[in-house]
Design an enzyme around this catalytic site. Structure first.
Site, PDB file in Angstrom:
ATOM      1  N   CYS A 169      -1.806  -4.137  11.321  1.00  0.00           N
ATOM      2  CA  CYS A 169      -2.987  -4.251  11.060  1.00  0.00           C
ATOM      3  C   CYS A 169      -3.073  -3.406   9.615  1.00  0.00           C
ATOM      4  O   CYS A 169      -3.417  -2.113   9.670  1.00  0.00           O
ATOM      5  CB  CYS A 169      -3.923  -3.694  11.923  1.00  0.00           C
ATOM      6  SG  CYS A 169      -3.815  -4.011  13.571  1.00  0.00           S
ATOM      7  N   ALA A 170      -3.008  -4.002   8.503  1.00  0.00           N
ATOM      8  CA  ALA A 170      -2.431  -3.478   7.358  1.00  0.00           C
ATOM      9  C   ALA A 170      -3.784  -3.256   6.366  1.00  0.00           C
ATOM     10  O   ALA A 170      -3.366  -2.389   5.288  1.00  0.00           O
ATOM     11  CB  ALA A 170      -1.281  -4.323   6.720  1.00  0.00           C
ATOM     12  N   ALA A 171      -4.679  -3.889   6.233  1.00  0.00           N
ATOM     13  CA  ALA A 171      -5.465  -3.708   5.067  1.00  0.00           C
ATOM     14  C   ALA A 171      -6.389  -2.757   5.265  1.00  0.00           C
ATOM     15  O   ALA A 171      -6.718  -2.147   6.337  1.00  0.00           O
ATOM     16  CB  ALA A 171      -6.521  -5.069   5.386  1.00  0.00           C
ATOM     17  N   PRO A 172      -6.725  -1.841   4.268  1.00  0.00           N
ATOM     18  CA  PRO A 172      -6.664  -2.343   2.967  1.00  0.00           C
ATOM     19  C   PRO A 172      -5.015  -2.160   2.402  1.00  0.00           C
ATOM     20  O   PRO A 172      -4.867  -2.520   1.037  1.00  0.00           O
ATOM     21  CB  PRO A 172      -7.781  -1.565   2.055  1.00  0.00           C
ATOM     22  CG  PRO A 172      -8.170  -0.481   2.899  1.00  0.00           C
ATOM     23  CD  PRO A 172      -7.837  -0.978   4.285  1.00  0.00           C
ATOM     24  N   LYS A 175      -1.088   2.543   3.890  1.00  0.00           N
ATOM     25  CA  LYS A 175       0.071   2.533   4.592  1.00  0.00           C
ATOM     26  C   LYS A 175       1.000   1.724   4.218  1.00  0.00           C
ATOM     27  O   LYS A 175       2.242   2.003   4.268  1.00  0.00           O
ATOM     28  CB  LYS A 175      -0.235   2.530   6.073  1.00  0.00           C
ATOM     29  CG  LYS A 175      -1.309   3.746   6.500  1.00  0.00           C
ATOM     30  CD  LYS A 175      -1.455   3.772   7.846  1.00  0.00           C
ATOM     31  CE  LYS A 175      -2.644   4.675   8.361  1.00  0.00           C
ATOM     32  NZ  LYS A 175      -3.867   4.210   7.826  1.00  0.00           N
ATOM     33  N   ASP A 268      -1.726   0.275  13.448  1.00  0.00           N
ATOM     34  CA  ASP A 268      -2.851   1.154  12.817  1.00  0.00           C
ATOM     35  C   ASP A 268      -4.199   0.292  13.188  1.00  0.00           C
ATOM     36  O   ASP A 268      -4.707  -0.432  12.346  1.00  0.00           O
ATOM     37  CB  ASP A 268      -2.614   1.322  11.402  1.00  0.00           C
ATOM     38  CG  ASP A 268      -3.668   2.623  10.954  1.00  0.00           C
ATOM     39  OD1 ASP A 268      -4.150   3.308  11.802  1.00  0.00           O
ATOM     40  OD2 ASP A 268      -4.102   2.259   9.881  1.00  0.00           O
ATOM     41  N   CYS A 321      -8.073   6.031  13.810  1.00  0.00           N
ATOM     42  CA  CYS A 321      -8.732   7.128  13.485  1.00  0.00           C
ATOM     43  C   CYS A 321     -10.025   7.360  14.387  1.00  0.00           C
ATOM     44  O   CYS A 321     -11.026   7.702  13.707  1.00  0.00           O
ATOM     45  CB  CYS A 321      -9.434   7.147  11.845  1.00  0.00           C
ATOM     46  SG  CYS A 321     -10.099   5.149  11.770  1.00  0.00           S
TER      47      CYS A 321
HETATM   48  C1  LIG Z   1      -7.569   0.826  10.759  1.00  0.00           C
HETATM   49  S1  LIG Z   1      -7.856  -0.446   9.637  1.00  0.00           S
HETATM   50  C2  LIG Z   1      -6.159  -0.304   8.930  1.00  0.00           C
HETATM   51  C3  LIG Z   1      -5.954   0.347   8.070  1.00  0.00           C
HETATM   52  C4  LIG Z   1      -4.749  -0.016   7.067  1.00  0.00           C
HETATM   53  N1  LIG Z   1      -3.425   0.389   7.990  1.00  0.00           N
HETATM   54  C5  LIG Z   1      -4.447   1.193   5.892  1.00  0.00           C
HETATM   55  O1  LIG Z   1      -3.770   1.909   6.057  1.00  0.00           O
HETATM   56  O2  LIG Z   1      -4.853   0.615   5.038  1.00  0.00           O
HETATM   57  C6  LIG Z   1      -7.734  -1.800  10.741  1.00  0.00           C
HETATM   58  C7  LIG Z   1      -7.530  -3.313  10.271  1.00  0.00           C
HETATM   59  O3  LIG Z   1      -7.224  -3.896  11.400  1.00  0.00           O
HETATM   60  C8  LIG Z   1      -7.791  -5.489  11.047  1.00  0.00           C
HETATM   61  N2  LIG Z   1      -7.860  -6.060  12.496  1.00  0.00           N
HETATM   62  C9  LIG Z   1      -9.097  -5.973  13.123  1.00  0.00           C
HETATM   63  N3  LIG Z   1      -8.595  -6.849  14.098  1.00  0.00           N
HETATM   64  C10 LIG Z   1      -7.436  -7.262  13.934  1.00  0.00           C
HETATM   65  C11 LIG Z   1      -6.748  -8.061  14.732  1.00  0.00           C
HETATM   66  N4  LIG Z   1      -6.958  -8.614  16.097  1.00  0.00           N
HETATM   67  N5  LIG Z   1      -5.294  -8.463  14.382  1.00  0.00           N
HETATM   68  C12 LIG Z   1      -4.853  -7.925  13.094  1.00  0.00           C
HETATM   69  N6  LIG Z   1      -5.622  -7.037  12.451  1.00  0.00           N
HETATM   70  C13 LIG Z   1      -6.748  -6.927  12.803  1.00  0.00           C
HETATM   71  C14 LIG Z   1      -9.030  -5.017  10.210  1.00  0.00           C
HETATM   72  O4  LIG Z   1      -9.384  -6.032   9.622  1.00  0.00           O
HETATM   73  C15 LIG Z   1      -8.574  -3.834   9.508  1.00  0.00           C
HETATM   74  O5  LIG Z   1      -8.229  -4.239   8.176  1.00  0.00           O
END
Ligand SMILES: C[S@@+](CC[C@H](N)C(=O)[O-])C[C@H]1O[C@@H](n2cnc3c(N)ncnc32)[C@H](O)[C@@H]1O
Length: 681
Positions: A169-172, A175, A268, A321
């Site tokens: 779950c990498a965006a933005p 990390k 994450d 978080c």
């Molecule tokens: C906590 S944020 C991640 C922050 C990121 N690791 C960073 O350090 O920038 C959670 C992310 O999970 C994504 N997300 C939500 N549901 C998801 C799923 N089922 N599979 C993958 N990503 C998902 C969201 O779009 C969001 O970008």
């Protein structure tokens, strides 16, 4: 006063004026009080009060210096010499503003915290100057403005240069950026010129995924700044992340395939985010206990899928978080129970010794917004409340065996940060499918029943998705197509620039269906190629690779000098600034021209500077006589006697015309470099 809009506002937009938000939420306070997160004694109430106080304070601005290690230290020296001294003893409207402080647990003292309100940073002149520095260096990819606790998960993963990493779950992408840097640092990629010589040691690859296509684009932006040939961005629901197929490494059979397993996985996960109250103050209005309950099943599925994709002996970090045990310990406990002896919780108490933290909880309650407590999923509950058997604590014995205390909880009052949760898991042996399936059966969601997850060992190479016009299944991104090494145009470009035969010429690709280099030519590491070629119809590829060559109009040059022959005297592809550091060690020396800092000033100040504008007898003026027409690379060492500049070796592509020499950098990049080198804006 400005005119007030009468338009109705919804959701976040309703809270645009943050001053209207009251920093109180009775439900939140009662929920956590009832959870007894600090235990149940006199001291715990004090601790809880301190937590509430901290949650109401603005979050310090934090950033870390990134990039390759040597460059990072150069920038650190520059920052400490030219910014920190002016930030001591600053007062704003009668109040002292604390100077930036080093974050003690972050390795190599490369992260800082500035505990000043945003309005002050914007208004006080020395802090305004700092702000400009942060914005520009952030854009250039040299620093990352990132919440302190968000820097933690990659630090626990101990990356090595050959590691295959999945960021689920990498965006933005802050990390993901850290993961890339960690791989580079471990490979001792230190110097912009010599870095690329280490290209072959960089066997590792990071696959960065996000389910939200728009957020996946934010990830692309973040990653683009790092110009790494070792990252691939994909777009999937992490809980049903597809298997990635590659040719088998253990078999001589050309057609034998295997599932790619990862050395490290980071989950994450999406969470209720109540550790970020200090940053996202609208959460004070929006927080709800039901959000944690409804996220729990997805979080658990993501964790289990990550463990399935992890190599035996590999490590996975699960982080949120949020402070809510339903999203944290409950998820970890359920995953450990489902995977039995195959997975263990790692003791991370010795890692980052300066990081203050609390142990994982071994007791919690399952409650909704009304603080109604449930004891089993069968209890009657409102429709908006999700209950699953995995939400409740296991027996004390079971949790003791699992060592649930090895999870780490970071609270805002510990070191003036947001709240965070981390668990590190190790895969000891392959997962037993029947145990994991038993857990899935408890999940009643109909769409999941249809999407049976791939078994750990079976390699299904079927193409499950329909192909669109772009050839990349249902996902409308331009496809990644590798150029055949005997393609005439790429071999003439390679020959023109004298590309060393050691450079893997078969690793160039384009982003169009035809596979011919019509505009840009990209390069990525060898595993990237194997993945693209074997998964075109099963993985939604979004982004990857570094731009090496770009088509350039050479007709003005050909008109000005009729004796010029294409691909002999001049090439219609130029070297792009993104890839210049990587490709330079493999190019013919005749394409390089040394330059002085004064030359760089002219290159940055003017578009198409004429040759007579460069200092007489300066390196560039002298060297320009030997330059070929078209693309050349200017090489400069930016260091002055008084050491006031960052000590940097710089490689920049330029375009030499009969009378001018022009820097081939985007305007923004030019401005950032100018600020970095000369302090001009
Ligand atoms: C906590 S944020 C991640 C922050 C990121 N690791 C960073 O350090 O920038 C959670 C992310 O999970 C994504 N997300 C939500 N549901 C998801 C799923 N089922 N599979 C993958 N990503 C998902 C969201 O779009 C969001 O970008």
């Amino acid at each position: 006063m400005g005119k007030k809009s009468n338009k109705p506002t919804q959701g976040k937009r309703a809270y645009n004026d943050k001053r209207e938000i009251v920093l109180e939420n009775e439900k939140f306070e009662s929920y956590y009080r009832k959870q007894n997160i600090f235990g149940n004694n006199a001291e715990s109430e004090n601790e809880f009060q301190t937590l509430m106080e901290f949650l109401k304070k603005p979050l310090p601005t934090t950033f870390r210096i990134c990039g390759y290690l040597q460059h990072a230290f150069e920038l650190k020296n520059h920052f400490e010499k030219h910014y920190i001294p002016q930030l001591q003893n600053v007062e704003f409207e009668g109040t002292a503003i604390p100077a930036p402080e080093i974050i003690p647990w972050y390795p190599n003292q490369l992260a800082y915290s500035i505990d000043a309100k945003k309005e002050i940073i914007r208004k006080s002149p020395p802090f305004k100057r700092l702000q400009r520095f942060l914005v520009s260096e952030n854009e250039a990819g040299n620093i990352n403005r990132q919440e302190a606790v968000s820097m933690l998960p990659p630090l626990f993963l101990d990356l090595l240069p050959h590691h295959l990493v999945l960021d689920m779950c990498a965006a933005p992408g802050s990390k993901t950026a850290q993961l890339i840097e960690a791989i580079y640092n471990q490979a001792h990629v230190k110097d912009a010129v010599k870095d690329s010589a280490n290209l072959s040691s960089l066997q590792g690859l990071i696959i960065a995924n996000d389910a939200d296509p728009k957020r996946a684009q934010m990830l692309v932006h973040q990653i683009n700044r790092l110009n790494s040939p070792n990252v691939l961005v994909v777009n999937h629901d992490a809980s049903t992340m597809p298997n990635v197929i590659i040719p088998s490494s253990s078999s001589d059979e050309a057609n034998e395939k295997e599932i790619l397993k990862y050395d490290r996985v980071l989950a994450d996960v999406p969470c209720s985010g109540d550790g970020t109250f200090r940053k996202n103050i609208s959460l004070w209005k929006d927080w709800s206990a039901t959000s944690g309950l409804s996220l729990h099943p997805l979080q658990l599925r993501i964790l289990i899928r990550g463990l399935q994709l992890l190599k035996v002996g590999g490590y996975m970090v699960y982080s949120t978080c949020s402070m809510n045990p339903i999203e944290n310990e409950a998820v970890v406990c359920a995953a450990l129970k489902a995977t039995g002896e195959s997975v263990s919780l790692v003791d991370i108490s010795e890692k980052l010794p300066e990081l203050k933290r609390e142990s994982g909880l071994s007791n919690w309650k399952v409650m909704d917004d009304t603080l109604q407590e449930y004891s089993s999923p069968e209890d009657s509950h409102p429709e908006n409340v999700t209950l699953a058997s995995t939400m409740w604590p296991l027996s004390m014995d079971e949790m003791k065996k699992q060592h649930i205390e090895r999870c780490a909880r970071i609270y805002p009052q510990h070191q003036n940060t947001g709240g965070f949760f981390i668990a590190m898991l190790k895969k000891e042996s392959p997962l037993q499918a029947h145990r994991v399936d038993a857990l899935k059966k408890q999940d009643e969601r109909p769409e999941l029943k249809r999407q049976k997850l791939d078994n750990e060992a079976s390699v299904s190479t079927s193409a499950p998705q329909p192909v669109t016009k772009t050839g990349n299944n249902y996902f409308d991104e331009e496809p990644f197509v590798y150029i055949k090494p005997d393609d005439e145009s790429i071999s003439s470009v390679s020959n023109f620039y004298g590309l060393d035969p050691k450079f893997p010429r078969d690793h160039f690709f384009v982003r169009n269906q035809s596979g011919t280099p019509t505009r840009s030519v990209y390069f990525a590491c060898s595993l990237f190629k194997k993945i693209i070629e074997n998964n075109i119809n099963r993985v939604k590829f979004v982004h990857g690779g570094v731009r090496f060559f770009v088509k350039q109009d050479i007709s003005p040059l050909l008109k000005s000098n009729e004796s010029l022959e294409v691909n002999k005297d001049i090439c219609n592809f130029r070297i792009h600034s993104d890839g210049v550091n990587i490709i330079s060690p493999y190019l013919d020396e005749k394409f390089f021209c040394d330059a002085d800092l004064e030359d760089l000033k002219i290159l940055m100040k003017y578009d198409y500077p004429r040759l007579e504008q460069f200092p007489e007898n300066g390196k560039l003026k002298v060297g320009s006589e030997k330059m070929v027409f078209g693309c050349n690379i200017v090489r400069a060492h930016a260091k002055t006697e008084d050491g006031s500049l960052t000590d940097m070796r710089i490689l920049l592509p330029v375009w030499r015309s009969p009378n001018s020499c022009n820097l081939m950098l985007a305007r923004k990049e030019k401005q950032n470099l100018e600020l970095e080198l000369f302090g001009m804006d």
